[in-house]
Design a protein around this motif. Structure first.
Motif, PDB file in Angstrom:
ATOM      1  N   ALA A  17     -34.547 -12.896  -6.516  1.00 19.41           N
ATOM      2  CA  ALA A  17     -34.380 -12.263  -7.584  1.00 19.41           C
ATOM      3  C   ALA A  17     -33.011 -11.186  -7.892  1.00 19.41           C
ATOM      4  O   ALA A  17     -32.548 -11.276  -9.001  1.00 19.41           O
ATOM      5  N   VAL A  18     -32.527 -11.005  -6.642  1.00 18.46           N
ATOM      6  CA  VAL A  18     -31.335 -10.262  -6.652  1.00 18.46           C
ATOM      7  C   VAL A  18     -30.006 -10.852  -6.717  1.00 18.46           C
ATOM      8  O   VAL A  18     -30.066 -12.077  -6.885  1.00 18.46           O
ATOM      9  N   SER A  19     -28.916 -10.010  -7.106  1.00 19.67           N
ATOM     10  CA  SER A  19     -27.590 -10.627  -7.147  1.00 19.67           C
ATOM     11  C   SER A  19     -27.062 -11.315  -6.019  1.00 19.67           C
ATOM     12  O   SER A  19     -27.565 -10.532  -4.818  1.00 19.67           O
ATOM     13  N   SER A  20     -26.097 -12.054  -5.977  1.00 23.15           N
ATOM     14  CA  SER A  20     -25.389 -12.494  -4.690  1.00 23.15           C
ATOM     15  C   SER A  20     -24.959 -11.467  -3.910  1.00 23.15           C
ATOM     16  O   SER A  20     -25.104 -11.537  -2.668  1.00 23.15           O
ATOM     17  N   GLY A  21     -24.443 -10.309  -4.620  1.00 21.25           N
ATOM     18  CA  GLY A  21     -23.677  -9.500  -3.792  1.00 21.25           C
ATOM     19  C   GLY A  21     -24.760  -8.729  -2.970  1.00 21.25           C
ATOM     20  O   GLY A  21     -24.487  -8.258  -1.823  1.00 21.25           O
ATOM     21  N   GLU A  22     -26.094  -8.314  -3.510  1.00 17.79           N
ATOM     22  CA  GLU A  22     -27.124  -7.586  -2.812  1.00 17.79           C
ATOM     23  C   GLU A  22     -27.535  -8.725  -1.724  1.00 17.79           C
ATOM     24  O   GLU A  22     -27.768  -8.044  -0.421  1.00 17.79           O
ATOM     25  N   ARG A  23     -27.743 -10.001  -1.878  1.00 18.55           N
ATOM     26  CA  ARG A  23     -28.280 -10.830  -0.802  1.00 18.55           C
ATOM     27  C   ARG A  23     -27.082 -10.719   0.298  1.00 18.55           C
ATOM     28  O   ARG A  23     -27.513 -10.785   1.646  1.00 18.55           O
ATOM     29  N   LYS A  24     -25.655 -10.707   0.019  1.00 21.97           N
ATOM     30  CA  LYS A  24     -24.744 -10.644   0.977  1.00 21.97           C
ATOM     31  C   LYS A  24     -24.815  -9.534   2.017  1.00 21.97           C
ATOM     32  O   LYS A  24     -24.724  -9.535   3.228  1.00 21.97           O
ATOM     33  N   GLY A  63     -16.006  -7.478   3.580  1.00 21.24           N
ATOM     34  CA  GLY A  63     -16.098  -8.311   2.231  1.00 21.24           C
ATOM     35  C   GLY A  63     -17.130  -7.866   1.382  1.00 21.24           C
ATOM     36  O   GLY A  63     -16.995  -7.901   0.146  1.00 21.24           O
ATOM     37  N   VAL A  64     -18.478  -7.942   1.996  1.00 21.82           N
ATOM     38  CA  VAL A  64     -19.693  -7.753   1.219  1.00 21.82           C
ATOM     39  C   VAL A  64     -19.464  -6.340   0.711  1.00 21.82           C
ATOM     40  O   VAL A  64     -20.194  -6.013  -0.558  1.00 21.82           O
ATOM     41  N   LEU A  65     -18.769  -5.478   1.248  1.00 22.52           N
ATOM     42  CA  LEU A  65     -18.745  -3.975   0.561  1.00 22.52           C
ATOM     43  C   LEU A  65     -17.356  -3.900  -0.297  1.00 22.52           C
ATOM     44  O   LEU A  65     -16.868  -2.659  -0.632  1.00 22.52           O
ATOM     45  N   GLY A  66     -16.810  -4.907  -0.657  1.00 28.08           N
ATOM     46  CA  GLY A  66     -15.701  -5.000  -1.824  1.00 28.08           C
ATOM     47  C   GLY A  66     -14.395  -5.236  -1.629  1.00 28.08           C
ATOM     48  O   GLY A  66     -13.693  -5.125  -2.441  1.00 28.08           O
ATOM     49  N   PHE A 115     -20.337 -18.158   0.008  1.00 28.69           N
ATOM     50  CA  PHE A 115     -21.018 -18.918  -0.942  1.00 28.69           C
ATOM     51  C   PHE A 115     -22.242 -18.074  -1.701  1.00 28.69           C
ATOM     52  O   PHE A 115     -22.322 -18.760  -2.997  1.00 28.69           O
ATOM     53  N   GLY A 116     -22.722 -17.005  -1.395  1.00 27.24           N
ATOM     54  CA  GLY A 116     -23.549 -16.500  -2.148  1.00 27.24           C
ATOM     55  C   GLY A 116     -24.879 -16.961  -2.324  1.00 27.24           C
ATOM     56  O   GLY A 116     -25.829 -16.658  -3.117  1.00 27.24           O
ATOM     57  N   CYS A 117     -25.198 -18.089  -1.527  1.00 32.26           N
ATOM     58  CA  CYS A 117     -26.366 -18.853  -1.573  1.00 32.26           C
ATOM     59  C   CYS A 117     -27.588 -17.986  -1.036  1.00 32.26           C
ATOM     60  O   CYS A 117     -27.596 -17.460   0.061  1.00 32.26           O
TER      61      CYS A 117
END
Length: 212
Positions: A17-24, A63-66, A115-117
């Protein structure tokens, strides 16, 4: 009280349910905790392939922190693994180094970043649970006192639930992390997200959300 299987299913639903950024970020946090535990082992028990993935995991965090410049380092790290003997289809006949829990979680986190999957974040979650199960089996072999298995697995999944609670409080920033965040924001997230997610203890008592 919910069973660990029910909490595991809840974690999977929340990840979807969350965004790909949160999953990462979630996957990076799981990998970091497993990697830190592996690094704390006596040298003779450490797996060289796992230890070699520390630079890759550090790049994943950037990367995941921007920091979009980390993409190249993560891509190169994943490519090196894919071209190595550790990535194979030989089953038990091939080297199993990449199947070590910290190594596998790091590779899942790297794929999640690229990939954000959702699947990669879920698989990282499962690796942390499997690591607890493996540790309990080791304690049993050593005839050491064992915690109640279901409680130990539930504690790991509750920690993951706490991780998601923390991460979701930063959803506005992380939703756009793939396109890059200002340096001051990335620096703040290293303190407010990477540090607590990396900590082996629970951060359930944390109060408040991100500073705005």
């Amino acid at each position: 009280m919910d069973t660990w299987q029910e909490v595991s299913a809840s974690v999977e639903r929340r990840l979807a349910a969350v965004s790909s950024g949160e999953r990462k970020v979630f996957a990076a946090g799981i990998a970091e905790r497993l990697m830190s535990r592996h690094e704390a082992l006596p040298e003779e028990e450490q797996v060289s392939f796992t230890m070699s993935l520390r630079p890759l995991l550090n790049s994943v965090w950037e990367g995941v922190l921007g920091d979009t410049t980390a993409f190249t380092a993560v891509k190169r790290g994943v490519a090196e693994y894919m071209l190595s003997d550790y990535c194979h289809n030989d089953g038990q006949d091939g080297p199993d180094d990449a199947d070590e829990h910290a190594a596998a979680a790091t590779l899942y986190a790297a794929h999640a970043y690229l990939f954000g999957c959702n699947d990669f974040a879920v698989w990282a979650s499962q690796r942390a649970v499997e690591a607890i199960d493996q540790h309990l089996a080791y304690l049993a072999e050593q005839n050491e006192a064992l915690p109640e298995p279901d409680e130990a697995l539930l504690a790991e999944l509750q920690r993951q639930t706490d991780d998601l609670d923390l991460i979701e409080s930063y959803s506005k920033e992380l939703r756009y992390s793939s396109t890059g965040l200002p340096i001051d924001t990335s620096n703040r997230l290293r303190v407010e997200l990477r540090a607590p997610l990396s900590n082996a203890g629970s951060h359930a008592g944390r109060t408040g959300g991100p500073e705005r």
